[in-house]
Structures are given as structure tokens and as C-alpha cells.
Design a protein around this motif. Structure first.
Motif, PDB file in Angstrom:
ATOM      1  N   VAL A  56       0.589  -1.234   0.121  1.00 32.31           N
ATOM      2  CA  VAL A  56       0.069   0.039   0.081  1.00 32.31           C
ATOM      3  C   VAL A  56       1.362   1.331   0.374  1.00 32.31           C
ATOM      4  N   ARG A  57       1.901   0.953   0.777  1.00 32.79           N
ATOM      5  CA  ARG A  57       2.380   2.201   1.036  1.00 32.79           C
ATOM      6  C   ARG A  57       3.652   2.567   0.011  1.00 32.79           C
ATOM      7  N   TYR A  58       4.831   0.973   0.010  1.00 32.77           N
ATOM      8  CA  TYR A  58       6.174   1.062  -0.514  1.00 32.77           C
ATOM      9  C   TYR A  58       6.167  -0.475  -0.852  1.00 32.77           C
ATOM     10  N   GLY A  59       7.108  -0.186  -1.593  1.00 32.02           N
ATOM     11  CA  GLY A  59       7.497  -1.848  -2.058  1.00 32.02           C
ATOM     12  C   GLY A  59       6.320  -2.159  -3.544  1.00 32.02           C
ATOM     13  N   VAL A  60       6.662  -3.489  -3.452  1.00 33.22           N
ATOM     14  CA  VAL A  60       5.547  -4.447  -4.930  1.00 33.22           C
ATOM     15  C   VAL A  60       4.413  -3.995  -4.399  1.00 33.22           C
ATOM     16  N   HIS A  61       4.151  -3.391  -5.511  1.00 37.18           N
ATOM     17  CA  HIS A  61       2.530  -2.910  -5.540  1.00 37.18           C
ATOM     18  C   HIS A  61       1.736  -4.055  -6.740  1.00 37.18           C
ATOM     19  N   LYS A  62       0.755  -4.937  -6.888  1.00 37.61           N
ATOM     20  CA  LYS A  62       0.011  -5.427  -7.513  1.00 37.61           C
ATOM     21  C   LYS A  62      -1.646  -5.516  -7.644  1.00 37.61           C
ATOM     22  N   ASN A  63      -2.255  -5.317  -8.776  1.00 39.90           N
ATOM     23  CA  ASN A  63      -3.464  -4.931  -8.599  1.00 39.90           C
ATOM     24  C   ASN A  63      -4.445  -5.764  -8.833  1.00 39.90           C
ATOM     25  N   GLY A  64      -4.896  -5.693  -7.861  1.00 37.06           N
ATOM     26  CA  GLY A  64      -6.093  -6.709  -7.968  1.00 37.06           C
ATOM     27  C   GLY A  64      -7.203  -5.913  -8.508  1.00 37.06           C
ATOM     28  N   LYS A  65      -8.567  -7.110  -7.921  1.00 35.11           N
ATOM     29  CA  LYS A  65      -9.961  -6.715  -8.250  1.00 35.11           C
ATOM     30  C   LYS A  65     -10.575  -5.338  -7.046  1.00 35.11           C
ATOM     31  N   ASN A  66     -10.257  -5.590  -5.828  1.00 32.48           N
ATOM     32  CA  ASN A  66     -10.129  -4.800  -4.982  1.00 32.48           C
ATOM     33  C   ASN A  66      -9.428  -4.525  -4.240  1.00 32.48           C
ATOM     34  N   LEU A  67      -9.137  -3.678  -2.729  1.00 33.08           N
ATOM     35  CA  LEU A  67      -8.630  -4.081  -1.540  1.00 33.08           C
ATOM     36  C   LEU A  67      -7.463  -4.747  -1.333  1.00 33.08           C
TER      37      LEU A  67
END
Lengths: 97, 472
Positions: free
Chosen positions: B320-331
């Protein structure tokens, strides 16, 4: 296993579920030795059997102050730069409700 | 040519003072060795691009006569210690592009001294393992036999010191992570008393066990670094005041306890035992009193608390705030995907084990019981240390293994049998090189470990220097 993975917010593939499950069985079986540890018993105030500490835990507080510039300080810019998604210097997250 | 092999901090300092070489020349010498050896050993995940600039800044302090013992000394830093503005990953993919936004307290202290940071060293992801095989960026190979592991989790730091890719290094120790790789690489690994060195800016693995300490070629070097980095820190609420452990009177003759029944258990390599017996014999003939003591096997207790705290500490990596972020359907989808792909296998395994031992139905049986056992063990040790001054064991029951040889996680956990105890009760401990074992034509280093009671680092430095003298 699936319940644990959901609680821990980790997505696992089917194969990995099986593999981790069998690893966990072996590991939990090993650490179950803890049941054999004899604890010198003492009846506590609420009648609970517990181990007595010979020290008192205490809280360590400090003032919550905004960090100034210079040595030992935070870089606000570096924090904001690393937001996966930002708008007007705020962290942008998906809808929660 | 600077003789890096025999260089110590004190020798380097004297040479810098006399102008026999400059900080830049010293840093350059290490950079050249890194260039030659690192592709083979993989001790460094990154060599900083401003090393020579740092050295030039340090040199100015010699020119203006404001240098201190660590000015210009080239350090390797484990990849879980934050240096402001630099990439730091805990050897995890989930932090691949993470840049530290502040300095760890140990880094602030070293910067004040004018130390030079060469780069960040490889480790097991989030300090979970014992061989650096769990790094997302490849294993660190043992400088004595590149088919074998360097140990872990501070494997990169230990290998860098052992192969003259750094003069000294910082590691962190949760259950042996400084001592075990030091033993495998034939160097000195020092784990201070819990709370003596600030954890501020150290990525947390098991907060109630973690401590930062030096890895060095000599006991003297380890002591020099420890003297600089220790001390109370308001930014770490578990940091202790210097006077918390009262020092008992100095004794003329130190007595050493050896837990023979634990050492004679199955699973200890007979040759490691022979080497250990030799060390005990040498200490005895140097006038130390050796006593037989009982020590329990604390692995179950250690791992239950480790799993619980690891699963809690690693929950902050959520994309959420840093590092790897992968996009899913929702949070929720974002969390599941980011954490599922970002964490390596051992991290995922321990997070799940932690969630299990902390879950409502099993809390009392595992975590609750472990906490009580920990308190009982602490008392047992207090009693023990009223009768003896030091405890001596091998550092590891086996020498460095071949890469890939230990595929099941439990067999890896068992290697920590002698090291975890110091972390559970928070006492200082040190691994010292104790000779070599020849396997398949290669000489592999072995180590012995001393433990002392809380706050008695001085006893470890004293016995350490004596043991070095015996071995040389």
C-alpha cells in the motif's frame, strides 16, 4: 490452510498449498515438544498457574514530534516518491467501503 | 599494494594517520577485490557508486586532524539496515525498489565517525534462514569452497570480510545470524546483549530477539565497532540504559561451563565435536576451569516465538505505502497479490506458521506456553551464571553444507541448536574461528561460541583475545 492464508493475506497456488501444508505438519510436530517443558508453577492472583517474573515491565515513552531537517531526520520526499499511487502528495488507495 | 589480508582496523588507522595510504587508496583496494571476487561469491547485492567520494570526505578529517578510529574504515552493511537515500531490500522482491527515508541509529553513529560504506550485503530474505539460500537475489557462496553456502542470515557480510571484500561488516542476529555465517567463513561474529545496540532502522524480523553486531577478522576489531555502535537510544524503546546490568566484581580466573549432554546428542558432526574438544582442552591447559553444565534444547521455544513475531512484523509489507504493488480486483485483492508474489517461500511459510501459533484455538498451546517457557529459561540462566562466567559450545553442529543440500526447512532449523538460546534470553555471545575441517579436498572453517551473562561483553572480548592467542 486456506483460512490461514486468507488471514495472512497471502495468495497461494494449489501446488504450493499442498507443499506448505506438509512442511507445516512436520514443523508443528517438532515444535510441539514445547508441551513437555515443565514450568515451575505458581498460583497467581486469579488462581491461574503462571510463571512469575522477577522484573517489572515498564513503558518507554517519548514525545511525538515532527522531525526537523538535517541529521537523523526523515525524508518526506522519499516517502512520498515511493507511494504506489499518489494524488496531491497524498497516498491514494482503493475504495474501502 | 595494501596487504588487505592482514589488515585490521587499528593497523589501517595507523597507516592512515601516518599517510602510508589514503582513505581513497584503501577504498580503491577493496573495490578492486570486490570487482574480482564478487561475481563468484555474490556477497554484495549492491556496491555503492559513491565509495570514493565517501573516502575523500573521510580523508579531509585526517588532513584536519579530526579523525577517529573508524574514519575511512571500509564497511559492508547487511541489506536490512537503513541508510538514507539508498536502496535497501532485506534481499526480498517485495522491497526491490525501496529507498530508505532515514538512517538507522548505527549508521548515524558510523557516519559521525567518518566510516566508508562499500555496499549492502546479501542475506536470507527478511533474515529467515541459515544459509542465504533464501535470498531473492541468489545464494552467497562460501569463500573457502564456492560449492558450499556461506551460512546465514548475514552470509554476505561474513563472506565479504572473509574474502577481503570489506575490512569489517555489520550483521544482525535473530537466532545465530551473525555467529553461524561467521563460523562458516572463519571470521569473528559478535552478538551483543539484547538492547545494547539500537534496532532503530533495522528491519524487524523477531523484535524480541533481533540485535545488530559486527563481523570482523579479529576480536579487537569487533570490540572497536561494538564500542562505537552501542548505547541507549530514545528512538528504540527496547534499547537499554548502560547501568541496567550491574557489573559483578572482576574475577581472576574465569570458569567455563560446557553443556556436554547437549553436545553429545545425535546430529552433531563427530569431527566438529573433535575440534570442539580440542578447543576445550586448550582452554583448560591455559588455566580455565571447565565445568559440566546442563542446557536444554531450546529450538521449539525459539521457533514458536520466531514464527509469531515474523508473521506480525511482515504484515506491514502490504503493497500500500511502499514496495511491490500488484493490482487486484479490490483492496483485498491488492494485498493477496502483492504479498503472494512479493514474499519468497520461507517468508510465506513462516507467516502462515505464525498465524497458526497465534490463532485463537492454538495460542495457549504454542505461543502462550513458549512465553512461559522463555521466562523459566531466563531464570534458569540467571542461576547458572551465578556459578559460571561463560558458556562454551560449538557455534554450529555441522560445517557449511553444499548449496541445495538441505531442502526441507526443518533440517535447516536444527542447525541453530547452539545459537538460539542467547537470543531467547538476550545474553551476548560470540563466535570465534577454531580451526578447519577438510572435506573433499577443501578446508572448511569451524567455530566455537562463548556466551556470557547480560551486559558482560567485556568477558567475551577477554576470552576471545585469549583464545585467538591460543590458536595462533
Amino acid at each position: 490452510m486456506e483460512n490461514l492464508a486468507e488471514l495472512a493475506r497471502i495468495e497461494l497456488g494449489e501446488d504450493e498449498k499442498k507443499e506448505i501444508l506438509s512442511d507445516m505438519k512436520v514443523i508443528l510436530d517438532y515444535v510441539n515438544q514445547i508441551q513437555e517443558v515443565k514450568i515451575p508453577a505458581k498460583v497467581g492472583e486469579q488462581g491461574r498457574v503462571d510463571v512469575e517474573s522477577d522484573y517489572r515491565p515498564y513503558n518507554v515513552w517519548r514525545e511525538d514530534l515532527p522531525a526537523g531537517a538535517g541529521e537523523g531526520s526523515f525524508s518526506r520526499e522519499l516517502i512520498i516518491e515511493q507511494f504506489p499511487d499518489a494524488q496531491d502528495n497524498f497516498l491514494k488507495v482503493k475504495k474501502i467501503l | 599494494m595494501i596487504d588487505l589480508k592482514n589488515l585490521t582496523i587499528e593497523k589501517a588507522h595507523q597507516s592512515l594517520l601516518k599517510g602510508e595510504f589514503t582513505c581513497r587508496e584503501l577504498a580503491q583496494a577493496y573495490l578492486e577485490v570486490i570487482k574480482e571476487k564478487n561475481p563468484r561469491i555474490n556477497a554484495y547485492l549492491e556496491v555503492f557508486d559513491d565509495v570514493l567520494d565517501q573516502a575523500d570526505v573521510a580523508q579531509k578529517r585526517f588532513d584536519s586532524k579530526t579523525s577517529t578510529i573508524l574514519t575511512g574504515i571500509p564497511f559492508a552493511v547487511k541489506d536490512n539496515i537503513l541508510i538514507k537515500g539508498r536502496n535497501v531490500t532485506s534481499a526480498s522482491k517485495i522491497l526491490q525498489n525501496y529507498v530508505a527515508s532515514y538512517d538507522a541509529t548505527v549508521i548515524t553513529k558510523l557516519k559521525k565517525q567518518g566510516a566508508v560504506f562499500l555496499g549492502r550485503t546479501n542475506m536470507d530474505e527478511f533474515a529467515l534462514g541459515g544459509s542465504t539460500e533464501n535470498s531473492a537475489y541468489g545464494v552467497t557462496k562460501n569463500p573457502y569452497d564456492t560449492k558450499r553456502v556461506s551460512g546465514g542470515t548475514s552470509g554476505g557480510s561474513a563472506a565479504s570480510v572473509a574474502s577481503d571484500m570489506s575490512l569489517v561488516a555489520l550483521g544482525s542476529d535473530t537466532g545465530g545470524s551473525i555467529r553461524e555465517p561467521s563460523a562458516f567463513c572463519g571470521v569473528v561474529g559478535f552478538k551483543p546483549t539484547y538492547g545494547k545496540v539500537s534496532r532503530y532502522g533495522l528491519m524487524a524480523t523477531t523484535s524480541s530477539f533481533d540485535v545488530i553486531g559486527p563481523i570482523a577478522k579479529t576480536v579487537e576489531d569487533a570490540q572497536i565497532v561494538f564500542d562505537v555502535i552501542n548505547g541507549n537510544d530514545v528512538l528504540d524503546s527496547t534499547s537499554i540504559k548502560d547501568d541496567i546490568y550491574t557489573e559483578p566484581k572482576k574475577k581472576n580466573k574465569l570458569s567455563i561451563g560446557v553443556p556436554w549432554s547437549l553436545i553429545n546428542q545425535e546430529g552433531i558432526d563427530p569431527k566438529v565435536k573433535d575440534n570442539f574438544k580440542e578447543a576445550v582442552k586448550n582452554l583448560e591447559s591455559s588455566g580455565y576451569k571447565i565445568k559440566d553444565i546442563e542446557l536444554p534444547n531450546c529450538l521449539a521455544l525459539y521457533y514458536i516465538i520466531n514464527f509469531a513475531e515474523v508473521s506480525t512484523n511482515l504484515s506491514r509489507f502490504d503493497g500500500v505505502r511502499y514496495g511491490v504493488h500488484k493490482n487486484g480486483k479490490n483492496l483485498l485483492g491488492d494485498y493477496l497479490l502483492s504479498r503472494g508474489t512479493g514474499f519468497g517461500k520461507e517468508s510465506r511459510r513462516r507467516i502462515l506458521l505464525g498465524a497458526y501459533v497465534l490463532s485463537a484455538g492454538y495460542y495457549d498451546a504454542y505461543y502462550g506456553k513458549a512465553q512461559k517457557a522463555r521466562e523459566a529459561l531466563r531464570k534458569e540462566f540467571k542461576e547458572l551464571f551465578s556459578k559460571i562466567d561463560l558458556i562454551l559450545t560449538p557455534t554450529s553442529p555441522i560445517p557449511a553444507w553444499e548449496i541445495g543440500e538441505k531442502s526441507d526447512p526443518l533440517s535447516m532449523y536444527l542447525v541453530d541448536i547452539f545459537t538460539v538460546t542467547a537470543n531467547i534470553i538476550g545474553v551476548p555471545a560470540m563466535s570465534l574461528p577454531s580451526g578447519f575441517l577438510e572435506i573433499k579436498g577443501k578446508n572448511l572453517p569451524l567455530g566455537i561460541q562463548f556466551m556470557a551473562s547480560h551486559g558482560r561483553e567485556d568477558l567475551l572480548f577477554e576470552i576471545g583475545q585469549k583464545f585467538e592467542a591460543i590458536c595462533s
